[in-house]
Scaffold this active site. Structure first.
Site, mmCIF file in Angstrom:
data_model
loop_
_atom_site.group_PDB
_atom_site.id
_atom_site.type_symbol
_atom_site.label_atom_id
_atom_site.label_comp_id
_atom_site.label_asym_id
_atom_site.label_seq_id
_atom_site.Cartn_x
_atom_site.Cartn_y
_atom_site.Cartn_z
ATOM 1 N N ASP A 76 0.810 -1.233 0.000
ATOM 2 C CA ASP A 76 0.000 0.000 0.000
ATOM 3 C C ASP A 76 0.837 1.274 0.000
ATOM 4 O OD1 ASP A 76 0.995 -0.002 2.521
ATOM 5 O OD2 ASP A 76 -0.889 0.464 3.513
ATOM 6 N N GLU A 77 2.054 1.192 -0.462
ATOM 7 C CA GLU A 77 2.904 2.378 -0.501
ATOM 8 C C GLU A 77 3.724 2.406 -1.778
ATOM 9 O OE1 GLU A 77 4.155 3.091 4.144
ATOM 10 O OE2 GLU A 77 5.636 3.334 2.566
#
Length: 465
Positions: free
Chosen positions: A47-48
Site C-alpha cells: 500500500d505504498e
DNA sequence: GCGGATCAG
DNA sequence: ATGGCTGATCCGC
C-alpha cells in the site's frame, strides 16, 4: 496494534479476517493508475509507492500539488479508496509528509533549504523511517527528541551509535534523503525464509517433524522465487521468547526440502544440546547468499549482469545493487552532508568530550537495562482514581493521557519487560536445566561491560543481576 | 562470516 | 500468557 490488546481496549471491536487476495488486487488497480504519473514508480509495499513526478509535471505543465490532487481524485474515482500523499524533495521527506494529512490528504514541503531545515527542527525523531521504538528511546536518553536536537550533540553520536547511525542522523538533521526511485523488481533479493509460531514444543521427535515441515515450506518458496541458497539459517524462539539463530554453509547450494532438512538438523540437535530440555514456540529456516535459478534471459530483461560464467544469472553482479545500497541509512554523492559544516565541532576540548561522553553513555546504559523502571506511571498526581486507565497487558492503572498510555503499553510489550516477567515466573520450574548456559552468557557479558563501547553493553542480558 | 538486535510493513 | 511473518541492515566479535 496486537489484536488481543485492541480487543481489551475496545471489547466491542469487530475484527474482520484478513483477505490478502483482495488487498493485492486493489493494490494492482491503484498501481495501474499511478504508473501514468511515473512509469518507473517504486512499490515500497502493498500500500505504498514512491513516484518521481518531475517529468510528469514538466510534460503536463502542472504544479506538483495539483498533479497529486488529480492523482488522488483519479484513484478515488476509479478504485473507491482514498490515499494520502507527501510531496517533497526526497524520499525520506516525502514519506514523512505523507503522514501529515492522513487520511485522504496530502502535504507538500517546499523544495527549499530553509523550509526543510525548520521542518526537521521540530520533527520528533520517531517520525523518520529507520527510527524505531528502541532508537527513539536511546536518542531521548542523550537529550535528542527532535531532529533539530541532533546537531547539538553531533560530537557524541558517532561514538555512541556508530558511523552509520551518525551519518543517518546528520541526514535527518539536514533533511537529506535519496532522490532515486526505481521499480521493486530491480532490487536484489538477499534471502528467502519462512518461520512459524506454534504451541510450546519440547519433544525432539515433534521438533524434527516441525523442522521437516518448515523445510518443505521453504522449498516451495525457493521454487517460487527461483533461488538456491549457499547459506542455510535456522531460527528458533524459546518459550521464554529468546531468539537464537544458527547457520551453516552446506557443501553445495541447496533448495530442496531434503537438503534443507538434512543440513539444518545438526543445528537443531546442537541447540538441543546447548539448551537441554528446550521448548520452542517458533522455528524458521532461511537461505541467504542466493544463487538465481532463473534463465539468463529473464535476468537480462531486468538488466542484471551474469557474474560467473558457470553460474548463469547470479544477481550479485547487478549494476543496480552497486548503485543503491538500499538500507535506508545511506544517501549518496551530493545528497550527503558537507563535512565542512561541522569543522568547529573538532575544535572542542578532548577531555571534556570524553567526560561528557561517559555521562551520556551511562545515561543511555541505565535506560537500556531498566526498561522496567518506567512501567509504573510516574506523573499526574492530580488525577482521581476512576479517571485512570487500566493497561490491558500488566493490568496496572495508568495515566489517562493517550500519549502516556501508548508509551506505557509500548514499554509493557517490550522485550525487556517480557524477559523480566518470564524470568520471574515461567522460568522457575526448570530453571536448573537452562540456567547454566544462561549464566555463562551473563558472565561473558559482565566482562564486556567494562569496555568503553556502549554497543557492547547493550548485549548484557537482563537487568536483574 | 556468525549471531544478536533493530526496523519496517 | 505474551507482537505474526518476511526481509533488510547494522554491530561486535
Amino acid at each position: 496494534m496486537a489484536g488481543f490488546v485492541a480487543k481489551k481496549l475496545c471489547p466491542q471491536l469487530i475484527q474482520i479476517p484478513l483477505n490478502f487476495n483482495k488487498y493485492t488486487s486493489k493494490a494492482q488497480e491503484v498501481r495501474e493508475i499511478i504508473v501514468d504519473y511515473d512509469p518507473r514508480f517504486e512499490s515500497a509495499s502493498i500500500d505504498e509507492a514512491y513516484l518521481n513526478i518531475t517529468d510528469y509535471c514538466e510534460k503536463n505543465n502542472i504544479e506538483p500539488a495539483a498533479a497529486i490532487e488529480q492523482l488522488r481524485r483519479e484513484v478515488q474515482e476509479k478504485t473507491k479508496i482514498t490515499i494520502s500523499a507527501g510531496i517533497a524533495a526526497n524520499a525520506k521527506l516525502a514519506k514523512i509528509c505523507s503522514n501529515m494529512n492522513k487520511p485522504n490528504g496530502q502535504f507538500q514541503l517546499p523544495n527549499d533549504r530553509t523550509a526543510i531545515m525548520s521542518f526537521m527542527r521540530d520533527l520528533p525523531t520517531r517520525k523518520v523511517n529507520g527510527v524505531g521504538r528502541v532508537f527513539e528511546r536511546e536518542l531521548d536518553a542523550v537529550g535528542v527528541k527532535t531532529c533539530g536536537d541532533i546537531y547539538a550533540c553531533r560530537q557524541y553520536l558517532s561514538k555512541l551509535f556508530g558511523e552509520k547511525a551518525f551519518s543517518f542522523l546528520m541526514g535527518c538533521y539536514l533533511g537529506l534523503g535519496r532522490t532515486t526511485v526505481q521499480p521493486a523488481e530491480e532490487f536484489e533479493r538477499k534471502s528467502v525464509g519462512t518461520e512459524s509460531t506454534f504451541g510450546e514444543m519440547g519433544d525432539p521427535t515433534a521438533l524434527r517433524k516441525q523442522l521437516r515441515w518448515t523445510a518443505e515450506e521453504l522449498e516451495k518458496d525457493m521454487v517460487r522465487t527461483q533461488f538456491k541458497g549457499r547459506t542455510l539459517c535456522l531460527k528458533v524462539k524459546l518459550h521464554t521468547f529468546e531468539v537464537f539463530t544458527r547457520q551453516v554453509i552446506p557443501p553445495k547450494s541447496i533448495y530442496q526440502a531434503d537438503d534443507l532438512y538434512n543440513y539444518s538438523l545438526p543445528m537443531l540437535l546442537k541447540l538441543e544440546h546447548e539448551f537441554p530440555g528446550m521448548k520452542l514456540r517458533l522455528m524458521g529456516l532461511r537461505c541467504t547468499h542466493l544463487l538465481s535459478m532463473k534463465k539468463p534471459d529473464t535476468m537480462a530483461f531486468f538488466g542484471f549482469k551474469t557474474k560467473s560464467p558457470t553460474e548463469g544469472g547470479d544477481p550479485s553482479g547487478s549494476p543496480i545493487s552497486l548503485k543503491r545500497k538500499a538500507n535506508g541509512l545511506e544517501d549518496e554523492n551530493w545528497e550527503k552532508y558537507d563535512e565542512r559544516l561541522f569543522e568547529d565541532a573538532e575544535r572542542l576540548e578532548r577531555e571534556d568530550e570524553l567526560k561528557e561522553l561517559e555521562t551520556l553513555s551511562q545515561e543511555l546504559d541505565k535506560r537500556r537495562h531498566h526498561g522496567k523502571e518506567i512501567v509504573p506511571n510516574p506523573k499526574k498526581a492530580e488525577t482521581t482514581e476512576e479517571e485512570w486507565w487500566d493497561c490491558p497487558v500488566c493490568l496496572r492503572p495508568q495515566s489517562p493521557s493517550e500519549k502516556e498510555f501508548n508509551e506505557h503499553m509500548d514499554l509493557c510489550l517490550s522485550r525487556q519487560t517480557i524477559r523480566d516477567v518470564v524470568q520471574e515466573t515461567a522460568f522457575v520450574k526448570d530453571v536448573s536445566k537452562i540456567l547454566p548456559s544462561k549464566k555463562a552468557k551473563v558472565e561473558r557479558n559482565k566482562n564486556k561491560s567494562t569496555s568503553n563501547d556502549p554497543k557492547q553493553r547493550k548485549l548484557f542480558f537482563g537487568g536483574h543481576s
